[in-house]
Design an enzyme around this catalytic site. Structure first.
Site, PDB file in Angstrom:
ATOM      1  N   ASP A 220       4.395  42.312  11.200  1.00 52.90           N
ATOM      2  CA  ASP A 220       5.538  43.002  11.787  1.00 52.90           C
ATOM      3  C   ASP A 220       6.126  42.217  12.975  1.00 52.90           C
ATOM      4  O   ASP A 220       5.389  41.761  13.844  1.00 52.90           O
ATOM      5  CB  ASP A 220       5.042  44.372  12.275  1.00 52.90           C
ATOM      6  CG  ASP A 220       6.155  45.306  12.685  1.00 52.90           C
ATOM      7  OD1 ASP A 220       6.949  45.703  11.829  1.00 52.90           O
ATOM      8  OD2 ASP A 220       6.218  45.651  13.884  1.00 52.90           O
TER       9      ASP A 220
ATOM     10  N   GLU B 276       7.662  39.001   9.439  1.00 54.28           N
ATOM     11  CA  GLU B 276       8.979  39.628   9.584  1.00 54.28           C
ATOM     12  C   GLU B 276       9.683  38.993  10.770  1.00 54.28           C
ATOM     13  O   GLU B 276       9.106  38.844  11.842  1.00 54.28           O
ATOM     14  CB  GLU B 276       8.831  41.132   9.805  1.00 54.28           C
ATOM     15  CG  GLU B 276      10.166  41.854   9.687  1.00 54.28           C
ATOM     16  CD  GLU B 276      10.252  43.135  10.501  1.00 54.28           C
ATOM     17  OE1 GLU B 276      11.124  43.954  10.221  1.00 54.28           O
ATOM     18  OE2 GLU B 276       9.452  43.298  11.453  1.00 54.28           O
TER      19      GLU B 276
ATOM     20  N   ASP C 150      -0.118  46.031   6.684  1.00 48.62           N
ATOM     21  CA  ASP C 150       0.900  45.727   7.687  1.00 48.62           C
ATOM     22  C   ASP C 150       0.153  45.431   8.983  1.00 48.62           C
ATOM     23  O   ASP C 150      -0.690  46.209   9.412  1.00 48.62           O
ATOM     24  CB  ASP C 150       1.813  46.951   7.865  1.00 48.62           C
ATOM     25  CG  ASP C 150       3.256  46.567   8.125  1.00 48.62           C
ATOM     26  OD1 ASP C 150       3.474  45.752   9.041  1.00 48.62           O
ATOM     27  OD2 ASP C 150       4.152  47.088   7.439  1.00 48.62           O
TER      28      ASP C 150
ATOM     29  N   ASN D 206      -3.363  65.661  -1.577  1.00 51.63           N
ATOM     30  CA  ASN D 206      -4.215  66.781  -1.156  1.00 51.63           C
ATOM     31  C   ASN D 206      -3.423  68.027  -0.773  1.00 51.63           C
ATOM     32  O   ASN D 206      -3.942  68.942  -0.146  1.00 51.63           O
ATOM     33  CB  ASN D 206      -5.138  66.350  -0.002  1.00 51.63           C
ATOM     34  CG  ASN D 206      -4.375  66.106   1.295  1.00 51.63           C
ATOM     35  OD1 ASN D 206      -3.132  66.038   1.276  1.00 51.63           O
ATOM     36  ND2 ASN D 206      -5.080  66.003   2.408  1.00 51.63           N
TER      37      ASN D 206
ATOM     38  N   ASP E 278      -0.268  60.373   0.840  1.00 48.49           N
ATOM     39  CA  ASP E 278      -1.574  59.912   1.303  1.00 48.49           C
ATOM     40  C   ASP E 278      -2.227  58.989   0.266  1.00 48.49           C
ATOM     41  O   ASP E 278      -1.668  58.742  -0.808  1.00 48.49           O
ATOM     42  CB  ASP E 278      -2.482  61.115   1.593  1.00 48.49           C
ATOM     43  CG  ASP E 278      -2.535  62.078   0.411  1.00 48.49           C
ATOM     44  OD1 ASP E 278      -2.767  61.609  -0.721  1.00 48.49           O
ATOM     45  OD2 ASP E 278      -2.318  63.288   0.618  1.00 48.49           O
TER      46      ASP E 278
ATOM     47  N   ASP F 293       1.742  62.914  -2.420  1.00 51.63           N
ATOM     48  CA  ASP F 293       0.801  63.769  -1.697  1.00 51.63           C
ATOM     49  C   ASP F 293      -0.330  64.181  -2.632  1.00 51.63           C
ATOM     50  O   ASP F 293      -0.114  64.925  -3.581  1.00 51.63           O
ATOM     51  CB  ASP F 293       1.558  64.999  -1.170  1.00 51.63           C
ATOM     52  CG  ASP F 293       0.625  65.993  -0.486  1.00 51.63           C
ATOM     53  OD1 ASP F 293      -0.509  65.589  -0.132  1.00 51.63           O
ATOM     54  OD2 ASP F 293       1.037  67.150  -0.307  1.00 51.63           O
TER      55      ASP F 293
ATOM     56  N   ASP G 237      -0.822  68.818   1.296  1.00 53.91           N
ATOM     57  CA  ASP G 237      -0.397  69.265   2.633  1.00 53.91           C
ATOM     58  C   ASP G 237       1.048  68.853   2.944  1.00 53.91           C
ATOM     59  O   ASP G 237       1.509  68.980   4.071  1.00 53.91           O
ATOM     60  CB  ASP G 237      -1.349  68.756   3.724  1.00 53.91           C
ATOM     61  CG  ASP G 237      -1.330  67.236   3.837  1.00 53.91           C
ATOM     62  OD1 ASP G 237      -0.642  66.575   3.013  1.00 53.91           O
ATOM     63  OD2 ASP G 237      -1.997  66.702   4.742  1.00 53.91           O
TER      64      ASP G 237
ATOM     65  N   HIS H 101      11.664  50.001   4.093  1.00 48.59           N
ATOM     66  CA  HIS H 101      11.681  51.262   4.854  1.00 48.59           C
ATOM     67  C   HIS H 101      12.625  51.203   6.052  1.00 48.59           C
ATOM     68  O   HIS H 101      12.758  52.188   6.760  1.00 48.59           O
ATOM     69  CB  HIS H 101      10.262  51.565   5.320  1.00 48.59           C
ATOM     70  CG  HIS H 101       9.760  50.517   6.286  1.00 48.59           C
ATOM     71  ND1 HIS H 101       9.528  49.205   5.894  1.00 48.59           N
ATOM     72  CD2 HIS H 101       9.498  50.568   7.598  1.00 48.59           C
ATOM     73  CE1 HIS H 101       9.139  48.521   6.947  1.00 48.59           C
ATOM     74  NE2 HIS H 101       9.107  49.315   7.991  1.00 48.59           N
ATOM     75  N   ASP H 102      13.246  50.060   6.304  1.00 47.67           N
ATOM     76  CA  ASP H 102      14.109  49.915   7.483  1.00 47.67           C
ATOM     77  C   ASP H 102      15.599  49.950   7.170  1.00 47.67           C
ATOM     78  O   ASP H 102      16.416  49.769   8.073  1.00 47.67           O
ATOM     79  CB  ASP H 102      13.805  48.586   8.191  1.00 47.67           C
ATOM     80  CG  ASP H 102      12.485  48.633   8.931  1.00 47.67           C
ATOM     81  OD1 ASP H 102      12.047  49.731   9.315  1.00 47.67           O
ATOM     82  OD2 ASP H 102      11.888  47.557   9.118  1.00 47.67           O
TER      83      ASP H 102
HETATM   84  C1  GLC Z   1       9.549  46.378  12.136  1.00 48.59           C
HETATM   85  C2  GLC Z   1       9.245  47.496  11.184  1.00 48.59           C
HETATM   86  C3  GLC Z   1       9.964  48.724  11.655  1.00 48.59           C
HETATM   87  C4  GLC Z   1       9.466  49.075  13.028  1.00 48.59           C
HETATM   88  C5  GLC Z   1       9.603  47.891  13.994  1.00 48.59           C
HETATM   89  C6  GLC Z   1       8.786  48.116  15.217  1.00 48.59           C
HETATM   90  O1  GLC Z   1      10.891  46.025  12.127  1.00 48.59           O
HETATM   91  O2  GLC Z   1       9.567  47.148   9.879  1.00 48.59           O
HETATM   92  O3  GLC Z   1       9.802  49.807  10.784  1.00 48.59           O
HETATM   93  O4  GLC Z   1      10.164  50.169  13.529  1.00 48.59           O
HETATM   94  O5  GLC Z   1       9.131  46.706  13.418  1.00 48.59           O
HETATM   95  O6  GLC Z   1       7.422  48.055  14.918  1.00 48.59           O
HETATM   96 CA    CA Z   2      -1.380  64.769   1.890  1.00 47.05          CA
END
Ligand code: GLC
Ligand code: CA
Length: 560
Positions: A204, A259, A99, A24, A30, A22, A26, A332-333
């Site tokens: 994606d 993906e 992405d 800034n 970012d 972060d 909040d 992140h999944d």
């Molecule tokens: C992909 C992304 C995931 C998202 C899904 C729908 O699997 O990595 O985070 O929720 O697509 O967009």
């Molecule tokens: Ca921020």
């Protein structure tokens, strides 16, 4: 895509912007925060950054529901600060990938708002609007597909008296890629970012962008992902990707990785096999992430090493000499990998072993923020504290068959939110992520696990990542060597070899903490090689083998 192959030697750092840094004050990560950390990213020895979505989004799926493809979410900054990040990255020799989420938009995207005005709107055909069926006097959705995130795949719209298709959350209506105008929009989005200087895209769920004509019912009706075969890897996916390449990507020196949930290497080769027909540089596989679950993290099983090895080897061997792999063990999944495949009791040892285990395979390594310091799963005390739409949906479904305490345990183990807690920079307030209260919970272990502490410690996981990335870069055998696995059925060791121009690299990974004897494969004399990477001191070889210490890693280089 313009013919150069720099992507084969690169390593990529993934940023999930909301939880990175972060800048800034909040409480939300970012691009100002990213600017402060570019030197850190460079110091890892990576060559590129992939940003999870930075675009304006109502955050039903934290950025994967986009309401404007050509702008930056005000939480993260604006186009000007994005350009600064891009320049700053380029000055340091780091490429930047965006992405590209075009299977669906947000329901708050202008196109969807316009399409909702009815069949006369030029945007009506941007989405899948269909009349329902009436059966037994009751309104039914147009077909029996289920969404991957929230119940059925169709949402009824009162004003339209029609349903729209959403393979993910309700707020993520699917785009109709069969409509040539939609494809033109996608091309414009690509050009917009490439012209700004972006170096490529992570695409994606790209294998879902074409749906079978007529959107037929799927039988037998499966309890989850029903309809998959009518929306996954349809023949037109290839045609659309070829069109994007021909009309856009071929004009830029850029990189693409798609993906592809539930895709086999055979299917992946359709898109990524090298030669004139290649439409993507790499494909993101999933099967190696299913060694402790069935299809989804939410159906948990005990970790099965043989299953994991089989998945890795299958992709390695089937793509060998034909295409290039994307290598990863976190993003992140998925929950954090040490908590899944390694051990929270031996975080540094197992973290190092897992890093070498996947990064010394053939392909482009991706490293997810926090992975390099061994961040672990969050364990929040109540289900309601989890934010992710998929987690909440899975918890609802699991509650039908499991008591609440069990559901909580499942969520603690399997939620994507475990990988989404703020990055742990220091042992100070909020882990140095923000001055303000962070938007999401900081893992309580930040006093022990943080960048500042590991930066100073030569034996830390962080410094091991640096060493490993440097080693990979400097050793053609690590980059280009052929892959061969030993003892695929062994339940304790993962052993593989890479070979290239007379050099061989032997990678030995012990899974678990049992002390078990390792004997070198036939024809290999450990003492004739050099131990180039390991996670313990005093690596004796006794009778051409050793007894493993918990999560032990040894990598030997042979130059004959
Ligand atoms: C992909 C992304 C995931 C998202 C899904 C729908 O699997 O990595 O985070 O929720 O697509 O967009
Ligand atoms: Ca921020």
């Amino acid at each position: 895509m313009a013919g150069s192959e720099w992507y084969k030697e690169m390593a990529v750092y993934q940023i999930w912007p909301r939880s990175f840094c972060d800048g800034n004050g909040d409480g939300i990560g970012d691009l100002w925060g990213v600017l402060q950390k570019l030197d850190y990213i460079k110091s890892l020895g990576v060559d590129a950054i992939w940003f999870s979505p930075l675009y304006p989004s109502p955050n039903a799926d934290f950025g994967y529901d986009i309401s404007d493809y050509k702008d930056i979410h005000p939480d993260y900054g604006n186009l000007e600060v994005f350009r600064q990040v891009l320049d700053g990255a380029h000055q340091r020799g780091l490429r930047v990938f965006m992405d590209l989420v075009v299977n669906h938009t947000s329901d708050e995207h202008r196109w969807f708002q316009e399409s909702r005005k009815g069949p006369s709107s030029p945007y009506y055909d941007y989405y899948f609007w269909r009349q329902g069926r009436v059966s037994g006097g009751r309104r039914q959705p147009p077909n029996n597909w289920t969404s991957l995130f929230e119940g059925g795949a169709w949402e009824y719209d009162e004003g339209m008296d029609e349903y729209y298709l959403h393979l993910f959350a309700r707020k993520q209506p699917d785009l109709n890629m069969d409509n040539p105008q939609v494809r033109e929009e996608v091309k414009q989005i690509m050009r917009f970012w490439l012209d700004m200087g972006v170096d490529g895209f992570r695409e994606d769920v790209i294998t879902f962008i074409s749906k079978a004509p007529g959107l037929p019912n799927a039988y037998p009706k499966l309890p989850a992902a029903n309809g998959l075969r009518y929306y996954s890897n349809r023949p037109a996916v290839y045609d659309y990707l070829r069109e994007f390449k021909r009309d856009v990507l071929d004009y830029y020196d850029c990189f693409t990785v798609g993906e592809s949930p539930m895709t086999t290497p055979e299917i992946a080769l359709r898109y990524v096999a090298e030669g004139p027909d290649k439409v993507l540089d790499e494909m993101i596989a999933f099967s190696h992430m299913e060694a402790d679950c069935l299809m989804t993290d939410m159906v948990q099983r005990p970790f099965n090493l043989v299953k994991m090895k089989k998945a890795f080897s299958e992709w390695q061997l089937k793509l060998q000499g034909k295409a290039w792999n994307a290598l990863y063990i976190e993003n992140h999944d998925h929950p954090r990998v040490i908590s899944r495949y390694g051990s929270e009791e031996y975080p540094t040892e197992s973290g190092k072993m897992l890093a070498a285990m996947y990064m010394l395979q053939r392909g482009t390594p991706f490293i997810y923020q926090g992975q390099e310091i061994g961040m672990l799963n969050l364990r929040l005390p109540s289900i309601g504290m989890y934010q992710d739409v998929m987690t909440q949906n899975a918890a609802r479904i699991a509650s039908r068959i499991l008591p609440r305490s069990q559901v909580l345990k499942l969520v603690q183990k399997a939620s994507r939110d475990s990988a989404r807690s703020p990055m742990q920079w220091t042992d100070e307030k909020n882990a140095g992520f923000s001055e303000a209260t962070p938007w999401f919970f900081v893992n309580e272990n930040y006093k022990q696990i943080n960048v500042q502490a590991q930066d100073k410690d030569p034996d830390s996981l962080l410094n091991f990542y640096r060493t490993l990335l440097k080693f990979r870069k400097e050793q053609p055998v690590a980059l280009y060597g052929d892959y061969r696995e030993y003892r695929p059925k062994d339940k304790h060791f993962y052993v593989y070899e890479r070979s290239y121009k007379g050099k061989r690299l032997l990678v030995i990974c012990a899974f678990g903490s049992d002390a078990l004897r390792f004997d070198a494969p036939e024809g290999i004399e450990l003492n004739s090689g050099t131990l180039v990477l390991s996670n313990y001191d005093m690596n004796f070889v006794i009778a051409n083998g050793f007894t493993s210490r918990p999560y032990e890693l040894r990598v030997y280089l042979f130059s004959r």
